[in-house]
Design a protein around this motif. Sequence first.
Motif, PDB file in Angstrom:
ATOM      1  N   GLY A 104       0.821  -1.213   0.000  1.00 26.60           N
ATOM      2  CA  GLY A 104       0.000   0.000   0.000  1.00 26.60           C
ATOM      3  C   GLY A 104       0.849   1.254   0.000  1.00 26.60           C
ATOM      4  N   GLY A 105       0.166   2.379  -0.198  1.00 24.54           N
ATOM      5  CA  GLY A 105       0.866   3.647  -0.344  1.00 24.54           C
ATOM      6  C   GLY A 105       1.541   4.133   0.922  1.00 24.54           C
ATOM      7  N   SER A 106       0.870   3.968   2.079  1.00 29.51           N
ATOM      8  CA  SER A 106       1.450   4.465   3.325  1.00 29.51           C
ATOM      9  C   SER A 106       2.787   3.780   3.612  1.00 29.51           C
ATOM     10  CB  SER A 106       0.508   4.200   4.499  1.00 29.51           C
ATOM     11  OG  SER A 106      -0.794   4.622   4.214  1.00 29.51           O
ATOM     12  N   ASN A 109       5.505   4.919   1.260  1.00 33.20           N
ATOM     13  CA  ASN A 109       6.061   6.212   1.676  1.00 33.20           C
ATOM     14  C   ASN A 109       6.983   6.040   2.885  1.00 33.20           C
ATOM     15  OD1 ASN A 109       5.010   7.833  -0.317  1.00 33.20           O
ATOM     16  ND2 ASN A 109       3.164   8.366   0.820  1.00 33.20           N
ATOM     17  N   GLN A 132      -1.352  14.531   1.836  1.00 34.48           N
ATOM     18  CA  GLN A 132      -1.885  13.290   2.416  1.00 34.48           C
ATOM     19  C   GLN A 132      -0.930  12.180   2.014  1.00 34.48           C
ATOM     20  OE1 GLN A 132      -4.875  11.795   3.762  1.00 34.48           O
ATOM     21  NE2 GLN A 132      -4.527   9.743   2.989  1.00 34.48           N
ATOM     22  N   VAL A 133      -0.151  11.690   2.972  1.00 35.18           N
ATOM     23  CA  VAL A 133       0.855  10.692   2.608  1.00 35.18           C
ATOM     24  C   VAL A 133       0.577   9.324   3.217  1.00 35.18           C
ATOM     25  CG1 VAL A 133       2.709  12.319   2.073  1.00 35.18           C
ATOM     26  CG2 VAL A 133       2.367  11.597   4.445  1.00 35.18           C
ATOM     27  N   GLY A 134      -0.523   9.177   3.943  1.00 38.26           N
ATOM     28  CA  GLY A 134      -0.886   7.848   4.430  1.00 38.26           C
ATOM     29  C   GLY A 134      -1.486   7.863   5.813  1.00 38.26           C
ATOM     30  N   ASP A 238       5.264  11.491  -4.263  1.00 37.86           N
ATOM     31  CA  ASP A 238       4.207  10.532  -3.941  1.00 37.86           C
ATOM     32  C   ASP A 238       3.252  10.559  -5.125  1.00 37.86           C
ATOM     33  OD1 ASP A 238       1.696   9.567  -3.251  1.00 37.86           O
ATOM     34  OD2 ASP A 238       1.846  10.146  -1.147  1.00 37.86           O
ATOM     35  N   GLN A 241      -1.706   8.960  -6.566  1.00 45.79           N
ATOM     36  CA  GLN A 241      -2.892   9.353  -7.332  1.00 45.79           C
ATOM     37  C   GLN A 241      -2.549   9.767  -8.759  1.00 45.79           C
ATOM     38  OE1 GLN A 241      -5.915  11.775  -5.598  1.00 45.79           O
ATOM     39  NE2 GLN A 241      -5.487  11.135  -3.511  1.00 45.79           N
ATOM     40  N   LYS A 267      -1.951   2.534  -5.626  1.00 38.07           N
ATOM     41  CA  LYS A 267      -3.301   2.753  -6.176  1.00 38.07           C
ATOM     42  C   LYS A 267      -3.530   2.180  -7.588  1.00 38.07           C
ATOM     43  CE  LYS A 267      -4.995   6.581  -3.357  1.00 38.07           C
ATOM     44  NZ  LYS A 267      -5.965   5.897  -2.535  1.00 38.07           N
TER      45      LYS A 267
HETATM   46  C1  LIG Z   1      -1.373  10.718  -2.198  1.00 41.05           C
HETATM   47  C2  LIG Z   1      -1.539   9.527  -1.303  1.00 41.05           C
HETATM   48  N1  LIG Z   1      -0.474   9.024  -0.667  1.00 41.05           N
HETATM   49  C3  LIG Z   1      -0.566   7.961   0.152  1.00 41.05           C
HETATM   50  C4  LIG Z   1      -1.778   7.341   0.362  1.00 41.05           C
HETATM   51  C5  LIG Z   1      -1.855   6.154   1.255  1.00 41.05           C
HETATM   52  O1  LIG Z   1      -2.033   4.995   0.496  1.00 41.05           O
HETATM   53  P1  LIG Z   1      -2.649   3.669   1.155  1.00 41.05           P
HETATM   54  O2  LIG Z   1      -4.063   3.981   1.514  1.00 41.05           O
HETATM   55  O3  LIG Z   1      -2.563   2.654   0.047  1.00 41.05           O
HETATM   56  O4  LIG Z   1      -1.812   3.318   2.319  1.00 41.05           O
HETATM   57  C6  LIG Z   1      -2.924   7.826  -0.282  1.00 41.05           C
HETATM   58  C7  LIG Z   1      -4.234   7.176  -0.040  1.00 41.05           C
HETATM   59  O5  LIG Z   1      -5.274   7.710  -0.217  1.00 41.05           O
HETATM   60  C8  LIG Z   1      -2.806   8.951  -1.128  1.00 41.05           C
HETATM   61  O6  LIG Z   1      -3.867   9.473  -1.777  1.00 41.05           O
END
Ligand SMILES: Cc1ncc(COP(=O)(O)O)c(C=O)c1O
Length: 422
Positions: A104-106, A109, A132-134, A238, A241, A267
């Motif tokens: 996942g994104g969080s 990062n 918004q980084v997670g 990041d 999106q 994503k």
């Molecule tokens: C720009 C951005 N970075 C990080 C995240 C976190 O990703 P994840 O929900 O897959 O952990 C999101 C999630 O919405 C996001 O929009």
Amino acid sequence: MQSDAVADPSRYAYYELGDIRLVRGEGVRVWDSEGREYLDCISGTFNLLLGHGHPAVTAAVRDQLDELVFAGSAFQTDATNRVMELLVQLSPPNLTRVNLRSSGGSTANEGAVKIAQLITGRRDVIVPFRGQVGQTLAMAGYNGLARMREPFPHRFPGAVHVPEPYCHRCFYRQSPRDCGLLCVDRIEDFLTCASSGSVAAMIIEPVSGVGGNVVPPEGYLARLREFCDERGILLIFDEMQTAFGRTGHLFAADCFGVAPHMMTVSKGLTGIGLPLAAILTEERLTGMERSLHGFTFGGHNLSAAAAVATLEIVRQPEFLAGVRATGAVLLERLRELRAGHPCVGDVRGVGLMLGVEFEDADGGRSPALANACNRALLARGVITRVSEHGRGNVIELRPPLVLTEEDAHLVADRFADAVAAL
Ligand SMILES: Cc1ncc(COP(=O)(O)O)c(C=O)c1O
């Protein structure tokens, strides 16, 4: 296959549930349990780049399901090898290494931050306001909205929050015509006065998503890259999106002509919504061993098969040109709304990543109007989202990239109808 509907799911769910129960999806459309059809203009949760159930991707996943669903991180698979190869081939040339061990994104990062700290020996991370980084504890500490940090007193320290390049409501009350990119220069003050003095990296969404679809002005990201280079700070894009065609270019890095030192993606990577994330780095940033950042479902083989099929589609120049063309039609139609409706403020975006601001009579932000419009759109069969997790004043539109021009007009017609009804 349909399982029996649960009588009162709100008795079991830890969090509040929405009222609508979705049962089927195809392309840009989803249907609920009452048979109502919706245009999904947020692509699931901004992750279904190719829409619901793209045939080529689902076929690849089905084939992989029969062959090998999962392999531990000590083993190679053809699908994960090919994803890494494609990511290196398609991303900016300075990014030559891929860490595929997050799902996942969080956590991607967080991995990028770990790499930055390990390599630079420094500590803090710069994040723009409203970034918004997670949602993990560390990323919650970095998010650029105080509301997302406040409930967690023992959050990870070391975030330095700086004003984002939000020209429509510039923090420094400048105009992009003659500001000289003051918002980059002023980061120096935050480093001097608001950091620990030891700054490892800056994480930025090239287009701030949750923060209100903020598109940076001409030259901002290039100047930021110079600023970071001059100070030995690693610049991390990041691209959760923005990657894989969302901006009408494969990466926002291509859209703005600026290569970061690291890039994180997730994503849209698998096209149809399977979990997978990657950290792309420069060659000089290798050195963090596998055991220091890896998750059970990272590098999932099924997701990797989906990612290979997705990348083969979105890399095609005609596909990307199609996104730019459809995005331009939708942007233009939404901009037309400003003429008859003073509550519609700035309408901005790149490719199919669009945002519509709602303003009160004084030109101030109006989250109330944005939410009212969001509800009016839902009632008209269009799914959108309001920025800042519903507390902002921007309606976000990120339809699947397979949106046709005809459907773009349908979305715009319903948007006009919803605004007229406010
Ligand atoms: C720009 C951005 N970075 C990080 C995240 C976190 O990703 P994840 O929900 O897959 O952990 C999101 C999630 O919405 C996001 O929009």
